[in-house]
Design an enzyme around this catalytic site. Structure first.
Site, short mmCIF file in Angstrom:
data_model
loop_
_atom_site.label_atom_id
_atom_site.label_comp_id
_atom_site.label_asym_id
_atom_site.label_seq_id
_atom_site.Cartn_x
_atom_site.Cartn_y
_atom_site.Cartn_z
N PHE A 185 0.89 -1.19 -0.06
CA PHE A 185 -0.08 0.16 -0.07
C PHE A 185 1.09 0.94 0.04
CE2 PHE A 185 -2.61 3.22 1.99
CZ PHE A 185 -3.97 2.72 1.31
N SER A 187 1.50 4.02 1.48
CA SER A 187 2.06 4.46 2.59
C SER A 187 2.68 3.58 3.53
CB SER A 187 0.71 5.31 3.42
OG SER A 187 -0.12 4.38 3.73
N LYS A 188 2.90 2.40 3.14
CA LYS A 188 3.60 1.42 3.88
C LYS A 188 5.28 1.87 3.54
CE LYS A 188 -0.29 -0.52 5.01
NZ LYS A 188 -0.83 -1.44 5.85
N PRO A 189 5.88 1.12 4.40
CA PRO A 189 7.47 1.36 4.49
C PRO A 189 7.88 1.22 3.11
CG PRO A 189 7.18 0.52 6.49
CD PRO A 189 5.62 0.45 6.19
N LEU A 190 7.44 0.19 2.44
CA LEU A 190 7.91 -0.23 0.95
C LEU A 190 6.59 -0.29 0.19
CD1 LEU A 190 9.91 -0.92 -1.48
CD2 LEU A 190 9.74 -3.25 -0.73
#
Ligand SMILES: *Cc1c(COP(=O)(O)O)cnc(C)c1O
Length: 371
Positions: A185, A187-190
């Site tokens: 997604f 906005s996740k870290p990757l």
């Protein structure tokens, strides 16, 4: 001083990676293999190397990763899956979708992760799996959880949607248990530029099952040996993640540096925050503090151009759709922290000067609100 700070600055990330991302996208547009193109396997191989897990299976989202994992483990009606109530709803949603029952175990007050010491008491003959969440980017007590699981012959699924890139005793998140699931997604870290996710395992049989379930349970074209789903990740999204890997190590370093600085600045004032354990790292998918009078504080910060968010305002066992399913389970710690947690702007491109502005504004705001 009134310029708005982004909660997560994805545009700055795109500007930094524009050439690589644009080139990767155009390559896909030109070869035209939009479904299961070469970038899909290329990404899976890169992520196998990164995590150390033998198999990576990319899927349509983090939710799909969790669902397919449970399907591969054969979890179904009447089964129980132990998990945390203090997480994004997808963790429990997939359990219920399969007709199984989420059994919510309370969390630790300082990390907000599942309290491993309370898991064993929740195991029954119906228990079929344990699903800890690496909340805010920090793995739970995986050694303790794996040891309990081994005693009872249970698989452990790490919901690592927020923790890709984190480590636990030197090992990478997603490779800490039977199966690890992550999300891409945005906005996740990757993140990618839409929905995406991945399943990690070192078990050959489970990996094969996940690969088949991802494509409608087919063993070969139009020959269906299992019930599956349409769960593939787009070639374009895989191409975007591949480009983002170019500076991912730097991004993780930045996140850890910014996280440590937040810790230092907040500890100086004696403010309460989510804690990190010494034997693991957090990638700070969220940087989260505990406050009283959250609404008033958030409002004041917002007026100064500083957005905040609440992860999560209501434990899942209190949600309207879930409270009957879990027979009124009470999780007192989750209940309390749900009223106190507030996440601050975070991301690899957050400037140190902005971070200082955030902490200064928070100090002002807590004078009226209180920590
Ligand atoms: C984001 C998230 C998910 C779901 O991932 P999607 O890619 O949005 O489907 C699941 N679990 C947790 C803990 C998450 O944060």
């Amino acid at each position: 001083m009134t310029q708005k700070i982004e909660f997560i600055d994805l545009k700055a990330q795109y500007r930094a990676l524009k050439d690589a991302i644009d080139a990767r996208i155009h390559k896909v547009l030109n070869h035209g293999q939009y479904i299961m193109g070469p970038e899909v396997r290329e990404l899976e191989e890169r992520l196998e190397d990164y995590t150390g897990a033998k198999h990576c299976i990319t899927v349509a989202s983090g939710t799909e990763a969790l669902l397919i994992s449970l399907m591969a483990l054969g979890i179904g009606p009447g089964d129980e899956v132990i998990t945390t109530p203090f997480t994004f709803v997808a963790t429990a949603e997939v359990i219920v979708l399969l007709g199984a029952v989420p059994v919510f175990v309370d969390i630790e007050p300082d990390t907000c992760n599942i309290d491993a010491s309370k898991i064993e008491a929740a195991i029954t003959p119906k228990t079929k799996a344990i699903m800890p969440v690496s909340l805010y980017g920090q793995p739970a007590d995986m050694d303790e959880i794996n040891a309990i699981a081994e005693r009872y012959g249970l698989p452990v699924i790490e919901d690592a949607a927020q923790s890709f890139g984190a480590t636990y005793k030197g090992k990478k998140s997603c490779n800490l248990s039977t199966i690890g699931c992550t999300s891409f997604f945005p906005s996740k870290p990757l993140g990618c530029y839409g929905d995406g996710g991945a399943i990690f395992t070192t078990d050959d049989v489970l990996a094969k099952a996940c690969r088949e379930i991802r494509v409608h349970g087919q063993k070969r074209r139009y020959y269906h040996t299992r019930i599956g789903v349409g769960g593939r990740m787009d070639t374009l999204q895989c191409a975007i993640v591949l480009a983002k890997l170019e500076r991912f190590d730097w991004e993780i370093e930045q996140r850890m540096k910014l996280g440590a600085r937040y810790n230092q600045l907040l500890d100086k004032h004696g403010y309460q925050r989510v804690k990190q354990r010494n034997d693991r790292t957090s990638v700070f998918a969220q940087y989260t503090v505990f406050v009283e009078n959250r609404d008033a504080i958030a409002k004041q910060l917002n007026e100064q151009g500083i957005p905040t968010a609440v992860h999560y305002p209501v434990p899942l066992n209190r949600q309207p759709a879930y409270k009957d399913i879990c027979h009124g389970t009470v999780t007192a710690v989750a209940e309390r922290v749900a009223k106190q947690v507030m996440s601050l702007p975070m991301g690899p491109d957050l400037a140190e000067s902005d971070q200082q502005r955030i902490v200064a504004a928070l100090s002002e705001a807590v004078k009226i609100g209180g920590f």
